[in-house]
Scaffold this motif. Structure first.
Motif, PDB file in Angstrom:
ATOM      1  N   LYS A  88       0.861  -1.187   0.000  1.00 16.94           N
ATOM      2  CA  LYS A  88       0.000   0.000   0.000  1.00 16.94           C
ATOM      3  C   LYS A  88       0.895   1.235   0.000  1.00 16.94           C
ATOM      4  O   LYS A  88       2.036   1.182   0.481  1.00 16.94           O
ATOM      5  CB  LYS A  88      -0.912   0.030   1.232  1.00 16.94           C
ATOM      6  CG  LYS A  88      -1.797  -1.210   1.380  1.00 16.94           C
ATOM      7  CD  LYS A  88      -2.840  -1.308   0.283  1.00 16.94           C
ATOM      8  CE  LYS A  88      -3.484  -2.679   0.281  1.00 16.94           C
ATOM      9  NZ  LYS A  88      -3.868  -3.120  -1.065  1.00 16.94           N
ATOM     10  N   ALA A  89       0.355   2.329  -0.508  1.00 14.78           N
ATOM     11  CA  ALA A  89       1.121   3.575  -0.546  1.00 14.78           C
ATOM     12  C   ALA A  89       0.334   4.664   0.163  1.00 14.78           C
ATOM     13  O   ALA A  89      -0.849   4.875  -0.126  1.00 14.78           O
ATOM     14  CB  ALA A  89       1.382   3.977  -1.989  1.00 14.78           C
ATOM     15  N   SER A  90       1.003   5.346   1.066  1.00 16.00           N
ATOM     16  CA  SER A  90       0.359   6.451   1.788  1.00 16.00           C
ATOM     17  C   SER A  90       0.809   7.776   1.174  1.00 16.00           C
ATOM     18  O   SER A  90       2.009   8.045   1.051  1.00 16.00           O
ATOM     19  CB  SER A  90       0.774   6.363   3.259  1.00 16.00           C
ATOM     20  OG  SER A  90       0.384   7.526   3.930  1.00 16.00           O
ATOM     21  N   ILE A  91      -0.174   8.582   0.746  1.00 18.35           N
ATOM     22  CA  ILE A  91       0.099   9.936   0.238  1.00 18.35           C
ATOM     23  C   ILE A  91      -0.911  10.863   0.924  1.00 18.35           C
ATOM     24  O   ILE A  91      -1.864  10.363   1.541  1.00 18.35           O
ATOM     25  CB  ILE A  91      -0.022  10.022  -1.317  1.00 18.35           C
ATOM     26  CG1 ILE A  91      -1.443   9.640  -1.782  1.00 18.35           C
ATOM     27  CG2 ILE A  91       1.005   9.132  -1.999  1.00 18.35           C
ATOM     28  CD1 ILE A  91      -1.681   9.892  -3.268  1.00 18.35           C
ATOM     29  N   PRO A  92      -0.759  12.184   0.864  1.00 15.81           N
ATOM     30  CA  PRO A  92      -1.677  13.057   1.595  1.00 15.81           C
ATOM     31  C   PRO A  92      -3.159  12.800   1.263  1.00 15.81           C
ATOM     32  O   PRO A  92      -4.027  12.923   2.131  1.00 15.81           O
ATOM     33  CB  PRO A  92      -1.241  14.462   1.166  1.00 15.81           C
ATOM     34  CG  PRO A  92       0.209  14.312   0.840  1.00 15.81           C
ATOM     35  CD  PRO A  92       0.361  12.937   0.259  1.00 15.81           C
ATOM     36  N   LYS A  93      -3.460  12.400   0.014  1.00 16.29           N
ATOM     37  CA  LYS A  93      -4.859  12.163  -0.381  1.00 16.29           C
ATOM     38  C   LYS A  93      -5.456  10.899   0.214  1.00 16.29           C
ATOM     39  O   LYS A  93      -6.672  10.716   0.211  1.00 16.29           O
ATOM     40  CB  LYS A  93      -4.920  11.982  -1.912  1.00 16.29           C
ATOM     41  CG  LYS A  93      -5.216  13.237  -2.693  1.00 16.29           C
ATOM     42  CD  LYS A  93      -5.073  12.956  -4.183  1.00 16.29           C
ATOM     43  CE  LYS A  93      -6.396  12.509  -4.810  1.00 16.29           C
ATOM     44  NZ  LYS A  93      -6.374  12.609  -6.283  1.00 16.29           N
TER      45      LYS A  93
END
Ligand code: FAD
Ligand code: UDP
Length: 376
Positions: A88-93
């Motif tokens: 999984k990738a965490s970005i501000p959105k």
């Protein structure tokens, strides 16, 4: 040190262990040394004393390959549990699925595209400026366009490599697929698995042969060359030559560890792609052994930095000056007929485990030919 051994293998990682086994099975006595106090090199796994979680001490390793021969070979030395790496990738959105797939695209743009539509859509976002991309950034912009590149790759890559993505080769990005279906398997390889009892046990079994002696906590010394008929060296190529022409560039990684009860992040790996987070990814190691049950858990937060004296070299940078330096050492290496340079450090390449196993299996017959018949 065993004086009867005719072959010395420096390094007890996958490269060293596999070549040692092949030479031993052909009848040669082999001494394997390693500077560390454990087997398995960077693939070493050990149980955490407090939680009993199986920890990959030098970062999580998932065995995956398209090479039938290698996969078959690995079955001899352990039970391999089916495992699919889903990152999984965490970005501000929000939290997204990697590698970029139809779910990532639809979620990121708030759309409900079918595969064919997504392909056309992404082509319309992709840059046409670089018909022949020459670096990481051009490759990414041509493939997925500015928005996805900015969200998932720019920040992560800056943190991981410590430089602008346009300074890096396009080949680094080519390791990750882009998919137009909902397949979120991180790898596109046919076989994927993790060893039931960890990698160190696999390596212990590979080295478990009457003709192999292992000595840990033992550093390579140039004088050893005179004692053995052949040396297989899996350490750093620049160090073999005393770094006379200079040191090759590597990135190193390190982790901070925290613990807790239950499931702490719900997945084995979450990448943190935004520059605002100083770290690159967080690993929850108990999820790398889903067949085990652990009430307590460990989180390893991974940071990347330049390698300084005493740091472990992890990722070869392979920038232009490094490749020039490598060529100098390769010329020197060619003048060492009784030394085989093998593995990720001695060839200064980013190599997956299956690749180093394949190369060890390929090189062993050449070494055997040079050694001739084993002593009776
Ligand atoms: P190493 O494992 O580095 O072994 C070399 C050994 O030589 C070490 O034990 C070292 O102590 C010893 N040595 C070095 N110099 C000396 C000396 N002078 N004297 C004595 N001993 C010495 N691959 C995958 O397939 N899947 C993955 O998921 C994956 N994840 C990775 C994650 C990270 C963070 C990194 C950096 C790599 C990953 N890899 C992965 C790649 C994998 O680590 C390598 O393929 C593998 O470690 C290569 O094995 P090797 O034997 O060539 O080198
Ligand atoms: N990468 C990125 N964002 C991610 C994952 C990867 O920018 O979320 C880039 C990064 O530059 C990395 C490269 O893609 O070095 C290859 O990714 P891979 O997962 O193969 O890296 P590794 O597991 O070898 O660290």
């Amino acid at each position: 040190m065993t004086r009867t051994a005719r072959v010395l293998v420096v390094g007890a990682g996958f490269s060293g262990a596999v070549v040692a086994r092949e030479l031993a099975e052909a009848g040669h006595d082999v001494l394997v040394i390693d500077a560390r106090d454990h087997l398995a090199g960077n693939c070493h796994t050990e149980r955490d004393e407090d939680t009993a979680v199986l920890v990959h001490r030098y970062g999580p390793h998932i065995f995956n390959t398209n090479n039938e021969m290698v996969w078959c070979y690995m079955q001899r030395f352990g039970t391999w549990m089916p495992y699919t790496n889903r990152v999984k990738a965490s970005i501000p959105k929000g939290i997204y699925s990697l590698p970029i797939n139809l779910h990532t695209i639809n979620q990121f743009y708030g759309l409900r595209l079918h595969p064919k539509e997504a392909r056309t859509f992404l082509a319309s976002r992709a840059s046409r400026e670089y018909p022949e991309p020459t670096n990481f950034e051009e490759q990414a912009l041509s493939l997925i366009g500015e928005e996805l590149y900015g969200a998932f790759f720019y920040g992560y890559t800056r943190k991981q490599w410590g430089c602008e993505p346009k300074e890096l080769p396009a080949s680094i990005l080519k390791r990750i697929p882009v998919r137009f279906n909902y397949n979120d398997n991180y790898y596109a390889t046919r076989h994927q698995g993790l060893p039931l009892e960890g990698y160190t046990e696999v390596i212990r079994r590979i080295l478990d042969h009457p003709a192999i002696t292992v000595e840990l906590n033992t550093d390579w010394e140039p004088a050893m060359k005179g004692v053995f008929r052949h040396v297989v060296y899996t350490g750093l190529i620049d160090q073999f030559f005393g770094c006379e022409a200079g040191a090759l560039g590597y990135r190193t990684v390190f982790w901070t560890c925290s613990g807790g009860v239950g499931d702490l992040q719900g997945n084995a790996v979450i990448n943190h792609c935004d520059l605002a987070d100083a770290f690159t990814r967080v690993h929850e190691h108990k999820h790398f052994a889903p067949w085990e049950e652990h009430e307590r858990s460990l989180l390893f937060t991974e940071y990347s930095k330049e390698t300084e004296t005493g740091d472990i070299p992890y990722y070869p940078k392979r920038l232009a000056p490094d490749l020039e330096l490598l060529a100098t050492y390769q010329i020197r290496a060619a003048q060492e007929p009784n030394v085989t340079f093998l593995g990720r450090l001695a060839t200064y390449r980013y190599l997956n485990m299956d690749a180093v196993v394949a190369e060890a299996l390929e090189r062993a017959p050449l070494i055997l030919r040079q050694l001739g018949r084993p002593a009776a």
